[in-house]
Write a protein that holds these residues in place. Structure first.
Motif, mmCIF file in Angstrom:
data_model
loop_
_atom_site.group_PDB
_atom_site.id
_atom_site.type_symbol
_atom_site.label_atom_id
_atom_site.label_comp_id
_atom_site.label_asym_id
_atom_site.label_seq_id
_atom_site.Cartn_x
_atom_site.Cartn_y
_atom_site.Cartn_z
ATOM 1 N N ILE A 1 94.913 25.510 42.516
ATOM 2 C CA ILE A 1 95.065 24.155 41.986
ATOM 3 C C ILE A 1 94.632 24.093 40.526
ATOM 4 C CG2 ILE A 1 94.055 21.835 42.119
ATOM 5 C CD1 ILE A 1 94.369 21.972 45.129
ATOM 6 N N SER A 2 93.497 24.698 40.216
ATOM 7 C CA SER A 2 93.025 24.688 38.828
ATOM 8 C C SER A 2 94.017 25.386 37.905
ATOM 9 C CB SER A 2 91.656 25.368 38.733
ATOM 10 O OG SER A 2 90.702 24.690 39.515
ATOM 11 N N GLY B 1 107.559 21.303 40.789
ATOM 12 C CA GLY B 1 108.069 21.591 42.125
ATOM 13 C C GLY B 1 107.103 22.436 42.938
ATOM 14 N N LEU B 2 106.470 23.396 42.298
ATOM 15 C CA LEU B 2 105.512 24.257 42.990
ATOM 16 C C LEU B 2 104.231 23.507 43.333
ATOM 17 C CD1 LEU B 2 105.963 27.501 40.855
ATOM 18 C CD2 LEU B 2 107.043 26.934 43.043
ATOM 19 N N LEU B 3 103.848 22.574 42.481
ATOM 20 C CA LEU B 3 102.636 21.796 42.752
ATOM 21 C C LEU B 3 102.808 20.881 43.956
ATOM 22 C CD1 LEU B 3 101.414 20.957 39.149
ATOM 23 C CD2 LEU B 3 100.217 22.304 40.869
ATOM 24 N N ASN B 4 104.024 20.436 44.209
ATOM 25 C CA ASN B 4 104.268 19.658 45.422
ATOM 26 C C ASN B 4 103.960 20.491 46.663
ATOM 27 O OD1 ASN B 4 105.621 16.798 45.216
ATOM 28 N ND2 ASN B 4 106.423 17.955 43.489
ATOM 29 N N SER C 1 92.047 15.950 34.183
ATOM 30 C CA SER C 1 90.959 15.295 34.916
ATOM 31 C C SER C 1 90.891 15.804 36.353
ATOM 32 C CB SER C 1 91.152 13.775 34.901
ATOM 33 O OG SER C 1 92.277 13.387 35.680
ATOM 34 N N PHE C 2 92.047 16.081 36.946
ATOM 35 C CA PHE C 2 92.078 16.598 38.314
ATOM 36 C C PHE C 2 91.483 18.005 38.371
ATOM 37 C CE2 PHE C 2 94.631 18.376 41.998
ATOM 38 C CZ PHE C 2 93.885 17.724 42.970
ATOM 39 N N VAL C 3 91.815 18.824 37.391
ATOM 40 C CA VAL C 3 91.260 20.179 37.332
ATOM 41 C C VAL C 3 89.740 20.126 37.201
ATOM 42 C CG1 VAL C 3 91.130 22.297 35.959
ATOM 43 C CG2 VAL C 3 93.351 21.225 36.394
ATOM 44 N N ILE C 4 89.255 19.247 36.343
ATOM 45 C CA ILE C 4 87.806 19.122 36.135
ATOM 46 C C ILE C 4 87.120 18.654 37.412
ATOM 47 C CG2 ILE C 4 86.024 17.829 34.901
ATOM 48 C CD1 ILE C 4 87.932 17.808 32.476
#
Length: 230
Positions: free
Chosen positions: A122-123, A159-162, A222-225
Motif C-alpha cells: 500500500i505504501s 486499476g491495481l490499487l483497486n 496522507s494515506f501512506v503516512i
C-alpha cells in the motif's frame, strides 16, 4: 359454511398481524445488535478505518484517471471536430494501453498481496500514484511523451490499487461482519467519487487545471503516512 369462513379469515388475519409484529421485533433487535457491532468494530479497529479511507481515495482515483485526465487533455485542444477527435484519441490510447497493463499485472499484484505485508504494498503503490499526480503539475502539453507516461502510470496504478485495497479490506474483516462492513466500504468509495467530482471541478476551474491531481496527491500521501507511521 359462511360463519366458518368468516371465523377462519379473522384467524388468518390475526396470525399474519401477530407474525409481522414478531418479525419486525426480531428484525429491529437484529438491526440494533448489528449496528452496535459495526460501531464497535469501526471504533476499535485501525485497519477497518484505514480501509474506509483507502476506499475513499481509491475511488477518487477512478474519477481523476478517467474524467479529469480527459478534461485536462481536451483543454489543450480547440473546439473543432478535428481537435476534439485528437483529444479523445489520446485519452483512449492511454486508457487502452493502461487497461492491457492492468490485465497483465493483476495476477502479480494479487500474488504480491498474498505474499507481502500490506504496509509495503500500500505504501509503495499509493506513494507512486501520489508522485505522478504531483508530476502532472509539470506536464506542459498532452502531446509530449512526458505527459503520456505520467497519465499512463496514473491510470495503471489506479486499476491495481483497486485490487490492493479490496484485498486488504476482505482480509481484515470477519466473516460475520462482511456484509454490513462491505456496504460501509462501498459507501466511502461513493463519497470519494462525489467529493473529487465537485471539489476537483472547482480546483480545475478556479485554481489550476492540474489542481485535481494535486488534491489527489495530497490525499494519497496522507494515506501512506497514516498507514505506514500510525
Amino acid at each position: 359454511i359462511a360463519v366458518y369462513m368468516f371465523i377462519t379469515v379473522k384467524d388468518v388475519k390475526r396470525e399474519m398481524r401477530e407474525g409481522s409484529q414478531v418479525s419486525a421485533f426480531f428484525s429491529w433487535r437484529k438491526l440494533k445488535k448489528t449496528t452496535k457491532t459495526v460501531w464497535k468494530v469501526s471504533r476499535t479497529s485501525r485497519e477497518v478505518n484505514l480501509s474506509y479511507y483507502g476506499s475513499f481515495i481509491t475511488r477518487m482515483g477512478d474519477i481523476l484517471s478517467i474524467l479529469f485526465m480527459n478534461i485536462w487533455i481536451s483543454s489543450f485542444f480547440g473546439s473543432s471536430d478535428d481537435e476534439i477527435s485528437k483529444a479523445n484519441s489520446r485519452g483512449q490510447m492511454i486508457s487502452g494501453i493502461g487497461g492491457v497493463l492492468i490485465l497483465i499485472l493483476s495476477f502479480f499484484i494479487g500474488w504480491g498481496t498474498d505474499k507481502m505485508k500490506f504496509v509495503y504494498t500500500i505504501s509503495l503503490f499509493y506513494g507512486i500514484r501520489a508522485l505522478f499526480y504531483f508530476l502532472i503539475l509539470f506536464a506542459k502539453d498532452p502531446s509530449t511523451v512526458q505527459a503520456f507516461l505520467f497519465f499512463l502510470i496514473i491510470y495503471t496504478s489506479n486499476g491495481l490499487l483497486n485490487i490492493i485495497i479490496n484485498s486488504y479490506f476482505y482480509k481484515i474483516i470477519r466473516k460475520e461482519h462482511k456484509g454490513i462492513l462491505n456496504g460501509i466500504f462501498l459507501f466511502f468509495g461513493t463519497l470519494g467519487i462525489l467529493f473529487i467530482s465537485k471539489v476537483g471541478a472547482l480546483f480545475f476551474d478556479h485554481v489550476i487545471i492540474s489542481g485535481p491531481f494535486l488534491l489527489g496527491a495530497i490525499f494519497d500521501l496522507s494515506f501512506v503516512i497514516l498507514f505506514f507511521f500510525f
